[in-house]
Motif scaffolding. Structure first.
Motif, short mmCIF file in Angstrom:
data_model
loop_
_atom_site.label_atom_id
_atom_site.label_comp_id
_atom_site.label_asym_id
_atom_site.label_seq_id
_atom_site.Cartn_x
_atom_site.Cartn_y
_atom_site.Cartn_z
N GLU A 8 0.35 -1.29 0.15
CA GLU A 8 0.60 0.16 0.35
C GLU A 8 0.56 1.18 -0.32
OE1 GLU A 8 -2.55 2.88 4.00
OE2 GLU A 8 -1.50 0.65 4.19
N VAL A 9 1.61 1.35 1.05
CA VAL A 9 1.56 2.75 1.15
C VAL A 9 3.19 2.89 0.34
CG1 VAL A 9 4.18 3.57 3.16
CG2 VAL A 9 2.20 2.54 3.54
N THR A 10 4.59 1.94 0.13
CA THR A 10 5.16 1.32 -1.18
C THR A 10 4.59 2.15 -2.55
OG1 THR A 10 6.20 -0.21 -0.10
CG2 THR A 10 7.01 0.54 -1.98
N LYS A 11 3.64 1.42 -3.27
CA LYS A 11 2.96 2.30 -4.21
C LYS A 11 2.27 3.38 -4.28
CE LYS A 11 1.49 0.21 -8.63
NZ LYS A 11 0.78 -0.93 -8.99
N LEU A 12 2.00 4.02 -2.85
CA LEU A 12 1.16 5.32 -3.35
C LEU A 12 2.58 6.40 -2.78
CD1 LEU A 12 -1.55 6.41 -2.86
CD2 LEU A 12 -0.89 6.51 -0.39
N ASN A 13 3.67 6.30 -3.18
CA ASN A 13 4.50 6.79 -3.09
C ASN A 13 5.22 7.33 -3.98
OD1 ASN A 13 4.72 7.46 -0.32
ND2 ASN A 13 6.56 5.34 1.06
N VAL A 14 5.23 6.10 -4.96
CA VAL A 14 5.53 5.89 -5.79
C VAL A 14 4.28 6.27 -7.25
CG1 VAL A 14 5.87 4.46 -7.92
CG2 VAL A 14 7.09 3.77 -6.10
N LEU A 15 3.62 6.07 -6.94
CA LEU A 15 2.42 6.93 -7.92
C LEU A 15 2.46 8.54 -7.52
CD1 LEU A 15 -0.66 5.00 -7.14
CD2 LEU A 15 0.42 4.97 -9.27
N MET A 16 2.44 9.32 -5.73
CA MET A 16 2.93 10.49 -5.55
C MET A 16 4.01 10.95 -6.01
SD MET A 16 0.31 11.23 -3.78
CE MET A 16 -0.93 11.09 -2.40
N ALA A 17 5.23 10.19 -6.26
CA ALA A 17 6.16 10.81 -7.00
C ALA A 17 6.35 10.79 -7.95
CB ALA A 17 7.85 10.11 -6.04
N SER A 18 5.91 10.32 -8.81
CA SER A 18 5.82 10.11 -10.59
C SER A 18 4.86 10.97 -10.78
CB SER A 18 5.72 8.76 -10.80
OG SER A 18 4.20 8.23 -10.25
N GLY A 19 3.94 11.86 -9.61
CA GLY A 19 2.79 13.16 -10.74
C GLY A 19 1.81 12.38 -11.41
N THR A 20 1.62 11.51 -12.54
CA THR A 20 0.74 11.44 -12.82
C THR A 20 0.36 10.08 -12.49
OG1 THR A 20 1.85 10.35 -15.19
CG2 THR A 20 1.14 12.25 -15.23
N ASP A 21 -0.78 9.24 -12.59
CA ASP A 21 -1.95 7.69 -12.48
C ASP A 21 -2.07 8.12 -10.96
OD1 ASP A 21 -0.74 7.52 -15.14
OD2 ASP A 21 1.17 6.23 -13.71
N VAL A 22 -2.13 9.10 -10.70
CA VAL A 22 -2.59 9.57 -9.03
C VAL A 22 -4.42 9.64 -8.95
CG1 VAL A 22 -2.36 10.04 -6.78
CG2 VAL A 22 -0.43 11.15 -8.62
N PRO A 23 -4.31 8.51 -7.97
CA PRO A 23 -5.86 8.27 -8.27
C PRO A 23 -6.62 9.36 -7.47
CG PRO A 23 -5.14 6.63 -7.25
CD PRO A 23 -3.66 7.13 -7.02
N ASP A 24 -7.88 10.35 -7.97
CA ASP A 24 -8.25 11.20 -6.71
C ASP A 24 -8.60 11.18 -5.71
OD1 ASP A 24 -8.82 12.72 -9.80
OD2 ASP A 24 -10.29 11.81 -9.77
N ILE A 25 -9.23 9.39 -5.17
CA ILE A 25 -8.80 9.36 -3.34
C ILE A 25 -8.08 8.55 -3.23
CG2 ILE A 25 -11.24 8.74 -1.96
CD1 ILE A 25 -13.25 9.81 -3.27
N VAL A 26 -7.65 8.90 -2.45
CA VAL A 26 -6.40 7.94 -2.09
C VAL A 26 -6.78 7.77 -0.52
CG1 VAL A 26 -4.78 8.31 -3.67
CG2 VAL A 26 -4.60 9.42 -1.92
#
Lengths: 300, 306, 530
Positions: free
Chosen positions: C93-111
C-alpha cells in the motif's frame, strides 16, 4: 595495427555489444539520477529534480545513528559466516554428485536437492518455527523426550546464528551445485583415466584434477561473493530473525526498511544504498585485483 | 616384454585392486551423505504437500507434519477450478519462455564479445556493466522510466528491465574463457566470421553453461513478482507467484483485515495456500530434470581432439 | 531422440504462441471497450483507490465487481461522473502510493492509508488538498456522519487535509479463561491480578487439561492483543500533563514506556516467564500463529486477546471446540491497577485517512462521492448487501442470512474496501453498532462476545490526542516501536537477578534512539498549548 584495420577485423564483436550496452544505458543508467536523492531533502510532490539540496546532511544523520553501525557489523558478520559455511557447501555437494556413478540416483538427488530454493522465505519461516521452537518445536520435543533440556535454537543469539547458517545452507546448497556441475562437464575425461592408471586415490584425484578443473568458476563466484559482502537480502534475516535476537539479526536491509521505506524517508534509504554500492564496488575491485595476483584468474 | 615393464603392469593392477576397496568405502560415504541431504530437502516439501491435502482443524492445531490428516482434495479442486489460476499459469509459462529466450540472446552476445580478452575497450565496457551490479536509481525513477516508455501494464515491463544480469554474464565469460583459443583461431583461419565461430563452435561447446544460465533466468522470472506489484494492475498479466504472494500476505495481515472491517470469509485456508504453492512450484521444478541432458561430460574433450 | 526433442520444442512454441494470441485479444478487447466508454459523453471523472487483496473470487477483480458496478450506477451515472477504481496491492500500500505520488501522474483522486505517518508526511510536504471549504459546500451528509470528534483526527496543524474513517467500536481487548478448568479445580473466576496469578499457578501445578506437562497457564505473544492488557494495568494514575508528555505515540499506538509503572509491568512479566507461567516462545510469536494453535489444542489456560479475534469462523474458539468439545471459555477482566480499576487502552475513533492529492482536478467529485456514501442507505448497501438476499432486519439491525449461494456471496466482495468512510458497520447509535457487531457472529458465541465487548470498553484509556503531529514520532516511530517490544522481550527473558541491568540498558538504548527527542518535543508542545 591501425584502429581502422582493427575495427574492420573485429566489427562483429562491437556489433554484438550494441544492444546490450544500449540496454544498460537505458534501463540501468537511465534511472541513475535517482542517486541524487541521497543529497536532497526528498519531497514526494516536488519530485526528485524539484527537491532541495541538503548536501551531506543525510549522510551525517545515518552515520550518527548507532543502529547503523550495529546493522553494518551484523551484515558483515552474517555474510562472512555464510562465506565460510554456505560457500563451500554446494562445491562439496557437486563433487559428491559428480563422483557418484549410479546415474538414476544422481539425477534424482540433483532434482530434489534444489527444491528448497523454490520455497519462499515466508513459508520456510513457518517450517523453521515448527522444527526449532523451544516449547513445541519437533527437535526440542525429541530432545526432551530423550531427557535433555530444551535448546533455545531461535531465541538465544548464538544458537540462532547456527540456525540461521544451517537454514541458509539448506536453502541454497542444492541450487548452487548446478553451476559447478555445469563446470565439471568441461574437465577432460582423459585426465581422470590417466590418474586412475597411475594409482591416484579418489581424494587425490578430486584435489588434483577436479578442483583445479573448475577453479575459474570457484574464483569467479568467490570474487562476486566478496563484492556482495556488504549487501544482504531482506527476507532471510527478517523471517528467521525475531525480537529476542535482534542484536544479531538486525541487518542493513532491515535497517533501511525501517528508517527509510516504512517511514517514507527516501533520503536516508538512498544514503545507505549509496554507501553499500561504493563499498561493494571497492570490495569487488580489491578481490579481483588480489585474485589476479594470486591465481591469475579475474573477472574484469 | 622387459621385467621392468611387467613390474609396472603388476603394480598398476594392484593399484587398481586396492583402489577398488577404498572406492567402495568412498561410494558408501557419498551415498549416505547424499541420502541425508536429500531427505533434509524433501521433508519440508512433503510437509507442504501434506498440508495441501489436510483438513482445517488439524492444520490450525499444528498437528500436520508429514502425513495428511482429514485427507481431502478440496484445495486442489479449488485451484484447478479457478479459471484465473489456469490462465495465470499459461501467462507465466509464456512470460518465462519469452524472457529466457531474449535474456539468453542478449547475454550470449555481450558475453561472447567481452570474453575476447584483447578486445579494445573491453575494460571500459566491463566497468560500465559491473557498476550496475551495485548502483541503481531506486524504485521511483525506475517507475517513471517504465511509464515514459509506455511499458506499464504490458508484458514488456516484466521483460526489458531485466534482460541482462551482469552476474550471469560474468559467469558465461568465465566459461567461454575456458574454451581453448586455438579452436577459435583455427576456425577464423578457415575463413569463418566471428558470428560464424560463435554459432558453429562456441555455442555447441557451451551447452552446459547455456542450459544453466537459461535455468537461472527462467527460475528468476518465474519466482519474481516484486516488479509486477509496481508495474501491472491488469489481472490478465498477473503471474502465478504474484497470486501466491498475495494469498500469503493476506493471511499475514488477516488481523488487520478484521480491523479494517472485512468479512472474515476472505481469509485463505492453509490447505489452499499449500495447494497453490504446489501449483506454482511444480511446473518450474520440472525444468531442471529436462535440462539435465545438456549436462554431458566431455563435449569439450572431443572437440579439442577433433 | 532428436526427433523427440524437436517435437517437445514445437509443442512448447505452439503453446507460447497460443498464450500470446489469447493475451493479445484480451488486451485489445479491453482497450476498445474502455475507449468507447470514455469518449462517448462529456463526463466528469473520478479515480478511486481500492485495496487489491488478491482474493477476488474467479471472474471478479478488486476493481470490477458487483459493488464497483453499484457505485458506477447509483453514484456515477446520476451525477454524470465516470468512476474508475484503481487497484493498489494491500501489502504494498504505502510503497506504491509513494511511487505514484512521486511520479506525479496516474495518482487516483481519492487515496487512503492506515498509516498516520504517511498522512502526516504528505500533509507536511504540501501534497494534499485542503478539504474544509469543499466539505462545507458538498459534504453535509459526510460531516454529519463523521461528527466533529472524528473529523479532527483528519487534521494536520488545524487544516482538514484528510477525511478520517469512523470506527464503529473503539474497544480493543478482553481476557479469557478456561471455565471448565476452573470448575474442575473448584476455583473462582479471577477478578484481580493476584487472583489471576493464583489461578495460573494452580493451572501449572495441577494441569487440569491433562496436557502431559505442556500446559501454558497464560498464553502470551509479543503482539499488543496479548501484552497490552497486562502492561497498562501497572501504569500509575497521572495528571493530564504527565500523560501528554510521557506517552509516546509510535506508529499510531500509544506506548507507556516512560509512564510510571512500566518497569513494574515488565518485571511482572519477567516473574511470570521465569516461573514458567507464560508461553516460552512468546518473543517469536508476533502474528499469534503459535498462540492460536496452542489455544486450539487446549494447552492454554488463560489469555488476553482482541475482543473479537477468537470468535471468527475457524478461529481459535472453533478449533478448541473441535479438539475438545467440552471446553468452555469465559470472558474475564482480571487485571487491576493501583486504584482497583480495570484500565486498558481503546482505539482512536478514527480509522484510515482518506486524502485528495493536490494535483487532483476532481476534488469536488471526490467529496461528492464520499458524501453520497454517507447519505441514505448507500453505506448500508455496500457493507451488508441486499435486504432479503444477504440480511434481514431485526430491531433495525441487519442480521446476516447464513449459507448464502456463491453468487450472493460474490456480490458482497470488497464491501469493506469500498465503504472507506467507515471501519466496521455504523448505525445511528453506539448501542446499535454494538448490537450489530455482536449479531454478526454465530448465535452460540453472541453472549460471550457481548461480554467481551463490554469488558473491552471498561475503564477505557483513550489515546492521547495531539493537535499537531510530534515530528520526532513520525521520524523514529517505526524504530522505537520495535525497540519498545525488544525491551519487553529481553527484560522479560533474563533471570530475575539480571532484570534491572537489562532493563536499564535497553531503556538507555530506547531513549538514545529517539525516545528522548520525543519526550523533549512533547514537553515543548504541551507548554505551547497552554
Amino acid at each position: 595495427m591501425g584502429y581502422a584495420r582493427y575495427f574492420r577485423r573485429n566489427w562483429q564483436m562491437y556489433a554484438l555489444l550494441v544492444l546490450p550496452i544500449t540496454f544498460f544505458i537505458i534501463f540501468k543508467y537511465g534511472p541513475m539520477y535517482g542517486v541524487q536523492i541521497a543529497f536532497k531533502d526528498f519531497n514526494f510532490f516536488r519530485g526528485i529534480g524539484g527537491s532541495e539540496w541538503i548536501g551531506l546532511d543525510g549522510f551525517r544523520e545515518v552515520f550518527a545513528n548507532h543502529d547503523f553501525y550495529l546493522t553494518l557489523r551484523n551484515t558483515l558478520m552474517l555474510n562472512f559466516l555464510d562465506l565460510i559455511v554456505s560457500f563451500p557447501a554446494p562445491l562439496i555437494l557437486a563433487i559428491m554428485l559428480f563422483e557418484l556413478k549410479v546415474v538414476w540416483f544422481k539425477k534424482l538427488s540433483q532434482t530434489i536437492l534444489y527444491i528448497p530454493h523454490f520455497i519462499s522465505w515466508v513459508i520456510i519461516g513457518g517450517i523453521v518455527y515448527q522444527l526449532f521452537g523451544t516449547q513445541s518445536g519437533m527437535i526440542n520435543n525429541l530432545l526432551m523426550s530423550l531427557g535433555f533440556d530444551a535448546v533455545p535454537f531461535l531465541s538465544e543469539k548464538n544458537y540462532w546464528l547456527i540456525t540461521y547458517l544451517l537454514t541458509g545452507v539448506w536453502q541454497s546448497a542444492g541450487w548452487g551445485t548446478i553451476l559447478y556441475l555445469a563446470a565439471l562437464t568441461g574437465i577432460n575425461k582423459e585426465l581422470f583415466e590417466a590418474a586412475e592408471v597411475d594409482g591416484a586415490g579418489r581424494l587425490k584425484r578430486i584435489l588434483h584434477i577436479t578442483i583445479p578443473g573448475i577453479k575459474p568458476t570457484i574464483v569467479t563466484l568467490l570474487i562476486i561473493n566478496l563484492g556482495n559482502m556488504i549487501s544482504i537480502g531482506f527476507e532471510r534475516p527478517f523471517v528467521i530473525g525475531n525480537l529476542a535476537v535482534r542484536e544479531y539479526s538486525d541487518v542493513l536491509s532491515t535497517f533501511v526498511y525501517r528508517i527509510g521505506l516504512e517511514s517514507g524517508q527516501y533520503t536516508l534509504a538512498t544514503v545507505v544504498g549509496l554507501f553499500q554500492a561504493v563499498v561493494g564496488l571497492i570490495f569487488l575491485l580489491a578481490a579481483n585485483y588480489i585474485s589476479k595476483k594470486l591465481t591469475d584468474e579475474s573477472i574484469l | 616384454m622387459s621385467e621392468r615393464a611387467v613390474n609396472i603392469m603388476s603394480k598398476r593392477a594392484t593399484n587398481i585392486r586396492n583402489n577398488k576397496a577404498t572406492n567402495n568405502a568412498f561410494d558408501v560415504v557419498i551415498i549416505v551423505c547424499l541420502i541425508l541431504s536429500v531427505l533434509a530437502c524433501l521433508i519440508p516439501f512433503i510437509h507442504i504437500l501434506a498440508v495441501s491435502f489436510s483438513g482445517t482443524v488439524p492444520i490450525a492445531s499444528g498437528k500436520v507434519t508429514l502425513l495428511p490428516l482429514d485427507f481431502n482434495i478440496e484445495a486442489y479442486k479449488k485451484v484447478f477450478g479457478d479459471a484465473a489460476m489456469i490462465r495465470s499459469l499459461g501467462f507465466t509459462v509464456f512470460l518465462t519462455v519469452l524472457f529466457t529466450v531474449l535474456c539468453m540472446m542478449m547475454t550470449v552476445a555481450a558475453g561472447y564479445a567481452l570474453s575476447k580478452k584483447d578486445l579494445k575497450g573491453r575494460k571500459i565496457f566491463m566497468f560500465i556493466i559491473v557498476v550496475t551490479m551495485f548502483f541503481s536509481g531506486g524504485i521511483i525513477p525506475e517507475y517513471i522510466l517504465t511509464r515514459e516508455l509506455h511499458l506499464l501494464n504490458t508484458i514488456w515491463a516484466l521483460i526489458l528491465p531485466g534482460l541482462i544480469s551482469p552476474f550471469y554474464m560474468i559467469i558465461l565469460i568465465s566459461f567461454l574463457a575456458g574454451i581453448p583459443d586455438a579452436l577459435k583461431e583455427s576456425a577464423e583461419i578457415d575463413g569463418s566470421s566471428q558470428f560464424g565461430t560463435l554459432l558453429r563452435i562456441i555455442l555447441p561447446l557451451s551447452m552446459p553453461v547455456l542450459a544453466t544460465l537459461s535455468l537461472f533466468y527462467a527460475v528468476g522470472r518465474w519466482n519474481g513478482f516484486q516488479d509486477t506489484l509496481m508495474y501491472i494492475t491488469k489481472p490478465e498479466l498477473y503471474p502465478l507467484q504474484l497470486k501466491l504472494y498475495q494469498m500469503i500476505q493476506n493471511s499475514q495481515v488477516s488481523d488487520l483485515m478484521r480491523m479494517e472491517g472485512n468479512a472474515i470469509s476472505t481469509v485463505v485456508p492453509e490447505s489452499l495456500k499449500a495447494a497453490t504453492v504446489m501449483f506454482a512450484t511444480v511446473p518450474i521444478l520440472l525444468v531442471y530434470p529436462w535440462l539435465q541432458k545438456y549436462f554431458v561430460s566431455g563435449v569439450m574433450t572431443g572437440a579439442v581432439k577433433g | 531422440m532428436a526427433n523427440g526433442h524437436s517435437k517437445g520444442k514445437l509443442a512448447l512454441g505452439l503453446s507460447a504462441v497460443l498464450a500470446s494470441s489469447v493475451l493479445l485479444s484480451a488486451c485489445s478487447q479491453n482497450n476498445s471497450t474502455s475507449a468507447s466508454d470514455g469518449g462517448s459523453e462529456q463526463a466528469g471523472s473520478l479515480k478511486i483507490e481500492v485495496f487489491d487483496r488478491g482474493n477476488a473470487p474467479a471472474g471478479l477483480t478488486a476493481s470490477d465487481n458487483f459493488l464497483t458496478d453499484y457505485v458506477k450506477e447509483s453514484f456515477g451515472q446520476p451525477n454524470n461522473i465516470d468512476v474508475e477504481f484503481v487497484p493498489i496491492p494491500r501489502s504494498e500500500e504505502v510503497t506504491k502510493l509513494n511511487v505514484l505520488m512521486a511520479s506525479g501522474t496516474d495518482v487516483p483522486d481519492i487515496v487512503f492509508t492506515y498509516d498516520s505517518g504517511t498522512f502526516n508526511k504528505y500533509a507536511e510536504q504540501g501534497g494534499l488538498t485542503d478539504l474544509t471549504p469543499l466539505l462545507d459546500e458538498y459534504g453535509p451528509n459526510l460531516k454529519a456522519f463523521l461528527g466533529e470528534d472524528t473529523l479532527k483526527y483528519g487534521q494536520y496543524e488545524g487544516v482538514q487535509y484528510s477525511i478520517p474513517a469512523k470506527r464503529s467500536t473503539v474497544g480493543k481487548y478482553a481476557s479469557f479463561v478456561r471455565q471448565d478448568w476452573l470448575d474442575k479445580l473448584g476455583l473462582p473466576v479471577p477478578t484481580t491480578t493476584e487472583e489471576l496469578y493464583n489461578t495460573l499457578v494452580a493451572f501449572k501445578e495441577k494441569d487440569p487439561g491433562e496436557t502431559g506437562g505442556k500446559v501454558i497457564p497464560l498464553g502470551m505473544t509479543i503482539a499488543p492483543g496479548q501484552y497490552e492488557s497486562l502492561i497498562w494495568s501497572f501504569i500509575q494514575p497521572v495528571t493530564e500533563q504527565e500523560r501528554f508528555e510521557l506517552t509516546q505515540t509510535l506508529s499510531s499506538r500509544d506506548y507507556p514506556v516512560l509512564l510510571p509503572g512500566f518497569k513494574d509491568a515488565v518485571q511482572y512479566l519477567n516473574k511470570l516467564y521465569n516461573e514458567g507461567l507464560i508461553s516460552k516462545d512468546f518473543a517469536l510469536d508476533e502474528n499469534k500463529e503459535t498462540l492460536t494453535q496452542n489455544i486450539g489444542s487446549g494447552l492454554v489456560g488463560a489469555f488476553s486477546e482482541d475482543n473479537d479475534n477468537i470468535f471468527y469462523p475457524e478461529g481459535a474458539y472453533d478449533l478448541l471446540l473441535q479438539n475438545h468439545p467440552d471446553a468452555v471459555l469465559t470472558a474475564i477482566d482480571p487485571y487491576t491497577n493501583s486504584e482497583g480499576k480495570h484500565a486498558k487502552p481503546v482505539a482512536a475513533p478514527n480509522g484510515m485517512y482518506i486524502m485528495v492529492p493536490k494535483s487532483s482536478e476532481h476534488a469536488v467529485e471526490a467529496i461528492k462521492y464520499l458524501d453520497w456514501m454517507a447519505s441514505e442507505d448507500h453505506l448500508m448497501y455496500i457493507q451488508n448487501g441486499i435486504e432479503g438476499e444477504h440480511y434481514t432486519l431485526e430491531d433495525g439491525v441487519p442480521v446476516a442470512i447464513p449459507n448464502l449461494s456463491a453468487e450472493s456471496t460474490n456480490k458482497l466482495m470488497g464491501g469493506g474496501d469500498i465503504g472507506i468512510i467507515a471501519n466496521g458497520r455504523i448505525f445511528e447509535s453506539q448501542e446499535k453498532n454494538n448490537e450489530a457487531f455482536v449479531k454478526s457472529f454465530k448465535p452460540d458465541y453472541q453472549d460471550i462476545i457481548a461480554k467481551s465487548l463490554d469488558i473491552s470498553n471498561t475503564d477505557a484509556i483513550e489515546p492521547v490526542y495531539t493537535s499537531r503531529p510530534i515530528e520526532a514520532e513520525s521520524k523514529y516511530g517505526t524504530t522505537l516501536s520495535e525497540k519498545a517490544k525488544q525491551l519487553i522481550v529481553k527484560s522479560a527473558m533474563v533471570s530475575p537477578a539480571e532484570f534491572d541491568a537489562t532493563y536499564e540498558s535497553m531503556l538507555k538504548d530506547y531513549m538514545g534512539s529517539g525516545g528522548q527527542a520525543i519526550l523533549d518535543e512533547r514537553k515543548a508542545a504541551y507548554s505551547e498549548q497552554q
